[in-house]
Structures are given as C-alpha cells and as structure tokens.
Design a protein around this motif. Structure first.
Motif, PDB file in Angstrom:
ATOM      1  N   ARG A   1      60.216  47.671  55.649  1.00 22.84           N
ATOM      2  CA  ARG A   1      60.336  47.798  57.104  1.00 22.84           C
ATOM      3  C   ARG A   1      59.666  46.641  57.849  1.00 22.84           C
ATOM      4  N   GLU A   2      58.509  46.203  57.349  1.00 21.27           N
ATOM      5  CA  GLU A   2      57.754  45.139  58.015  1.00 21.27           C
ATOM      6  C   GLU A   2      57.854  43.847  57.197  1.00 21.27           C
ATOM      7  N   PHE A   3      56.816  43.549  56.393  1.00 21.10           N
ATOM      8  CA  PHE A   3      56.868  42.414  55.480  1.00 21.10           C
ATOM      9  C   PHE A   3      56.123  42.791  54.211  1.00 21.10           C
ATOM     10  N   ALA A   4      56.413  42.101  53.137  1.00 18.37           N
ATOM     11  CA  ALA A   4      55.773  42.410  51.859  1.00 18.37           C
ATOM     12  C   ALA A   4      54.256  42.317  52.007  1.00 18.37           C
ATOM     13  N   GLY A   5      53.569  43.403  51.647  1.00 21.32           N
ATOM     14  CA  GLY A   5      52.121  43.419  51.763  1.00 21.32           C
ATOM     15  C   GLY A   5      51.613  43.833  53.130  1.00 21.32           C
ATOM     16  N   PHE A   6      52.447  44.467  53.936  1.00 19.95           N
ATOM     17  CA  PHE A   6      52.046  44.908  55.278  1.00 19.95           C
ATOM     18  C   PHE A   6      51.036  46.041  55.230  1.00 19.95           C
TER      19      PHE A   6
ATOM     20  N   MET B   1      17.409  53.919  44.149  1.00 20.43           N
ATOM     21  CA  MET B   1      16.734  54.705  43.110  1.00 20.43           C
ATOM     22  C   MET B   1      17.401  54.545  41.748  1.00 20.43           C
ATOM     23  N   GLY B   2      18.593  54.006  41.724  1.00 19.66           N
ATOM     24  CA  GLY B   2      19.377  53.833  40.506  1.00 19.66           C
ATOM     25  C   GLY B   2      20.815  53.574  40.893  1.00 19.66           C
ATOM     26  N   ALA B   3      21.679  53.461  39.893  1.00 23.72           N
ATOM     27  CA  ALA B   3      23.075  53.150  40.202  1.00 23.72           C
ATOM     28  C   ALA B   3      23.981  53.471  39.028  1.00 23.72           C
ATOM     29  N   LEU B   4      25.237  53.607  39.323  1.00 22.95           N
ATOM     30  CA  LEU B   4      26.304  53.666  38.334  1.00 22.95           C
ATOM     31  C   LEU B   4      26.803  52.243  38.116  1.00 22.95           C
ATOM     32  N   LEU B   5      26.875  51.829  36.859  1.00 20.54           N
ATOM     33  CA  LEU B   5      27.355  50.489  36.524  1.00 20.54           C
ATOM     34  C   LEU B   5      28.609  50.611  35.680  1.00 20.54           C
ATOM     35  N   VAL B   6      29.691  49.995  36.130  1.00 20.47           N
ATOM     36  CA  VAL B   6      30.969  50.024  35.426  1.00 20.47           C
ATOM     37  C   VAL B   6      31.360  48.591  35.091  1.00 20.47           C
ATOM     38  N   GLY B   7      31.630  48.327  33.830  1.00 26.63           N
ATOM     39  CA  GLY B   7      32.031  46.991  33.415  1.00 26.63           C
ATOM     40  C   GLY B   7      33.538  46.831  33.392  1.00 26.63           C
ATOM     41  N   GLY B   8      33.987  45.588  33.175  1.00 19.31           N
ATOM     42  CA  GLY B   8      35.413  45.324  33.002  1.00 19.31           C
ATOM     43  C   GLY B   8      36.245  45.442  34.247  1.00 19.31           C
ATOM     44  N   VAL B   9      35.661  45.165  35.433  1.00 17.05           N
ATOM     45  CA  VAL B   9      36.409  45.231  36.680  1.00 17.05           C
ATOM     46  C   VAL B   9      36.521  43.817  37.258  1.00 17.05           C
ATOM     47  N   ALA B  10      37.158  43.709  38.417  1.00 19.59           N
ATOM     48  CA  ALA B  10      37.304  42.396  39.042  1.00 19.59           C
ATOM     49  C   ALA B  10      37.388  42.531  40.550  1.00 19.59           C
ATOM     50  N   ARG B  11      37.016  41.467  41.230  1.00 23.47           N
ATOM     51  CA  ARG B  11      37.191  41.351  42.682  1.00 23.47           C
ATOM     52  C   ARG B  11      38.422  40.499  42.938  1.00 23.47           C
ATOM     53  N   VAL B  12      39.210  40.893  43.940  1.00 22.41           N
ATOM     54  CA  VAL B  12      40.399  40.117  44.292  1.00 22.41           C
ATOM     55  C   VAL B  12      40.474  39.942  45.805  1.00 22.41           C
ATOM     56  N   GLN B  13      41.275  38.963  46.232  1.00 23.16           N
ATOM     57  CA  GLN B  13      41.651  38.816  47.631  1.00 23.16           C
ATOM     58  C   GLN B  13      43.015  39.484  47.755  1.00 23.16           C
ATOM     59  N   PRO B  14      43.085  40.655  48.392  1.00 17.76           N
ATOM     60  CA  PRO B  14      44.304  41.476  48.341  1.00 17.76           C
ATOM     61  C   PRO B  14      45.566  40.787  48.841  1.00 17.76           C
ATOM     62  N   ALA B  15      45.484  40.120  49.993  1.00 18.28           N
ATOM     63  CA  ALA B  15      46.688  39.502  50.545  1.00 18.28           C
ATOM     64  C   ALA B  15      47.190  38.365  49.664  1.00 18.28           C
ATOM     65  N   LYS B  16      46.272  37.607  49.082  1.00 18.04           N
ATOM     66  CA  LYS B  16      46.689  36.550  48.166  1.00 18.04           C
ATOM     67  C   LYS B  16      47.422  37.138  46.962  1.00 18.04           C
ATOM     68  N   LEU B  17      46.927  38.267  46.469  1.00 20.73           N
ATOM     69  CA  LEU B  17      47.566  38.888  45.303  1.00 20.73           C
ATOM     70  C   LEU B  17      48.959  39.387  45.644  1.00 20.73           C
ATOM     71  N   VAL B  18      49.105  40.104  46.753  1.00 22.60           N
ATOM     72  CA  VAL B  18      50.413  40.676  47.065  1.00 22.60           C
ATOM     73  C   VAL B  18      51.414  39.599  47.473  1.00 22.60           C
TER      74      VAL B  18
END
Length: 464
Positions: free
Chosen positions: A66-71, A181-198
């Motif tokens: 309806r709009e544009f890819a990644g809208f 006080m502490g944290a949950l740590l999850v490995g094997g993830v990544a950060r992306v720039q969403p608009a660049k990806l789509v």
C-alpha cells in the motif's frame, strides 16, 4: 521537562539516517496474473519472495504494498536480531509436542546466522554487528524474573552457552546502569539498522526477478483473487504478510491487534559521555521492568530507546506516518535519563512510533489453507526481525507444497481465537499496561517480589 524532539514521525529515524524515504516504485497497472501474490512488502513478504525465487527462479512472484517496502515495523523497529522465541513456549503445545517446540527454538536461533548470511551474499550493508543481548534488573522483583526466565528457557533447549544470569559486577562492567543488581545475558544475537536491512532486501528481491508494486492498496483477499484499488491479481497462491496492519483488511479486523510501540534517539554522544556509560560491546539492551524498554547503541554513537507509549488506539487505528505523541516522548525520555544519566543533557533528535501484530495468545503463527491457497504469517509481538525470516522460509515451503522440517513446526497452521470486539479490547489492553506500569512503580518502591498487579495485567489479555 522532556525535550521536544527535533523531528517527529517521518516514518522513523532509520530513514533519516539513510538520507530520507526511498523513491517510490510504480503501482500495479490494471489486472494481471501471478504464480504467487504476496500482500505486504515488509520483512515477512520480502523474505518469502526471496526464498521462493531461490527455490524456483521460474516462478512469477508479485508483491503488493500500500505504501512502500519497509513502511511498517520493518523500517521502524529497534534493530534487535535475536533469534528469540515469540512468547510462551507452552502455548505451542496445543499444536505440537515438547520436541516440536524445542525444534522451533532451534530453528529460531538459527535465523541470526541466516539473515547475516543472506545480507553478506547480497551485499546488504545494514550496520550488522554481532553482540550479546543484555536485560538488566534494577530491583529484587526484576532479578527474580531474570532467574525465572533463564530457568524457563533452558528447559526449552537454550543452554548456558546461549543464555545465563550474570551478577551486578559483570553487568556493570558492560553498561553502567544505576541500580543494576544483575542481568540476563543472551549470546549469538546482532544489532541491525532496520531500514537498511529492509531496503537492501527489497533490492535483492527485485534482482531475483520479483515485481514489487507500491502505492497499491489491497481491499479484499479471496480464493485466487486479490482486489486492489489499481486492479485485480489472480494467483493460485496468495500470502498475507501484513503483520501489524492486518486489522485494516476486511474480515481480519479482530485477528491481530495493532499494538503501538515508540522510540526516541539522541544526538551522537561525545567520548566523555560514553566513558561514563560504558557499553563498549554494543549490546542490544533492555530491562526487566514489566513494561520493558529496548535500546541500542547505533553505528554513530547515538542511544535509541524504545518502549510502549500509548499502547493501543480504539478501533485498531494506526499512527500517522510514525508521529509519536507527547506523553510517549516524555515516558521514553524518562527511561533514557534514568538508565543513562550521563546522557541527560543530550538533544533528542528524532521520535517515532509504529505498530506490531499481537495475536490473542501473544504467539506467532504461519500457515496456508490448501483449500483456498491463502497463506499468512505474523503476530511476532516484538521479535519480528528474526522471526520474520523463519516465517518467510516456512511460507515459501508451504506455497511450494513441500513437507519439510520447517512446515512440521508447531506454529504452522495453528489457529488462534480472535480478539474481543470494541470497546472490550481497548479496555483490556489499556488496562493491562496501566497495571504493568503500576506494578513497576510498586516494585521499585517496595523492593519486594513481582507485584500481583503485573500477574493480573498479563492474565487480562492472555500475555502469560
């Protein structure tokens, strides 16, 4: 007083970061036919088209947008490529076995490598950075939830090499969030720039021979026929990939609720501020509040902070091109200043919002009805960057009539009951978030266990 952002809406900061919105592609020009017609040019629709053409280059695949890819959410999200599970594992047992749910956990975990593989193969520069996910606890109730989350996810197949609980010292060595006080740590993830990806994915799909018709509003989907404001498309297989905008289609008004989420982003921060914050590992970062937040350190040293603002609009209405309301901006600014006091004086360069699709039980689905040839995927409840990739691969297999390990996963052809009519769903969702916010205030003040207000709030809308 919270700042007024320098820019509000215009879809998202991610598009401003790449020089503005993409040039429009031509719309559909009258009636035509296709082997597969996909409705929606976000991550789900584009991944599906890409895998279809990889499997059979001769297929005539048409994507309508309806709009544009990644809208939509694909160009507005927080950039968390996690391979994480879409909510409650036990809910999938209604359509599968414990072994099947664990297979789905494994398949979702593999999406991080798969997205990165395709991005590298197709030359998509999306600021992808492999890192860890860090979910911080700042009071005893949040720490209790961290321990419960680790235990729960390890039962369902995520081992200590993937997920573990860390103490305050290790967490603060990564990011200096006050009160940690502490944290949950999850490995094997990544950060992306969403608009660049789509946008990169859309170009890769076109190179593979797929036509993307933008500016084309779908008004009806029937067996073998998609009706638009530009003409009709006849196709034996029609795949609905509309996620948070599904409620706008006739007959789907109560299928998935469009839940609002919003973000702000600061100006680039100087080195002396980063010295006070830490965050040298560029972890994707959040907290274990009931009304949680999600953050990233961007390529150029900004902080992006996201959370639920005004969570839902009556009648499943969506935003106007990403413009966030003042109440939401104030709430996000408060989170920024609480977690990153060294950035208190930073200018807010951009605010925006969007919607995600939420099924009644908060669990994603993908499927295809062989009697009609109509398929669907969505309901990612906030983990769509990775989940959409698995959905696209699965939809492609279903559309091609293949029986594979993916089509045997328990989210396939799993039906979910619809949401209540208005005003009940508005009251339920707004009530849930009011209770979650009240629970967070009580937990912070009393320093006790998880508030029963949060338990009731989650129960109210099926978010167990």
């Amino acid at each position: 007083m919270p700042q007024t952002p320098a820019r509000n809406g215009d879809i998202s900061f991610w598009y401003a970061d790449i020089g503005g919105l993409p040039a429009p592609r031509p719309p559909l020009e009258g009636d035509r036919t296709a082997d597969v017609c996909i409705v929606g040019a976000g991550y789900t629709g584009l991944w599906t088209a890409w895998y279809l053409k990889q499997a059979d280059p001769s297929l005539d695949v048409l994507v309508l947008e309806r709009e544009f890819a990644g809208f939509g959410a694909s160009g507005r999200n927080g950039g968390w490529l996690t391979g994480g599970f879409a909510w409650n594992h036990e809910s999938y047992l209604s359509h599968g076995s414990p072994e099947g749910v664990r297979a789905m956990v494994t398949a979702l975990g593999g999406t991080v490598d798969e997205v990165i593989r395709v991005a590298e193969a197709e030359g998509i520069d999306a600021d992808i950075r492999r890192t860890d996910e860090l979910m911080v606890a700042t009071n005893p109730a949040q720490l209790e939830r961290v321990a419960a989350e680790v235990a729960h996810r390890q039962i369902w197949g995520e081992g200590p090499e993937r997920i573990r609980m860390i103490g305050a010292e290790e967490s603060l060595a990564r990011v200096k969030i006050p009160g940690t006080m502490g944290a949950l740590l999850v490995g094997g993830v990544a950060r992306v720039q969403p608009a660049k990806l789509v946008q990169g994915l859309a170009r890769a799909v076109e190179r593979a021979g797929v036509r993307i018709a933008e500016g084309t509003a779908v008004t009806r989907i029937d067996k073998g026929v998609v009706t638009t404001d530009r003409g009709r498309v006849r196709a034996p297989v029609i795949l609905r990939a509309t996620e948070g905008f599904t409620a706008g289609l006739p007959g789907s008004e109560r299928d998935w609720l469009p839940l609002n989420s919003a973000q702000i982003v600061t100006e680039p921060l100087p080195a002396e501020v980063w010295e006070k914050i830490g965050w040298q590992g560029h972890e994707i970062l959040g907290d274990f509040a009931n009304a949680y937040c999600y953050c990233q350190r961007t390529r150029e040293g900004r902080i992006a902070v996201g959370a639920r603002g005004v969570p839902y609009r009556m009648g499943s209405k969506t935003d106007r091109r990403g413009q966030a309301d003042a109440e939401t901006v104030a709430r996000l600014t408060a989170i920024l200043q609480r977690h990153f006091p060294a950035a208190r004086g930073a200018r807010i360069d951009h605010a925006w919002c969007g919607v995600i699709g939420v099924p009644r039980d908060w669990c994603a689905t993908v499927g295809l009805d062989p009697a009609t040839g109509i398929g669907w995927a969505g309901g990612y409840v906030g983990v769509g960057v990775s989940t959409s990739n698995l959905a696209g691969r699965t939809l492609a297999d279903l559309a091609l009539g293949r029986k594979t390990d993916l089509t045997a996963l328990p989210w396939v052809n799993r039906k979910v009951r619809v949401w209540e009519p208005e005003p009940l769903r508005w009251m339920g969702v707004r009530g849930m978030y009011a209770l979650l916010n009240a629970a967070d205030r009580r937990e912070a003040a009393r320093r006790g266990p998880t508030s029963k207000l949060a338990t009731f709030g989650n129960w109210l809308t099926g978010r167990h």
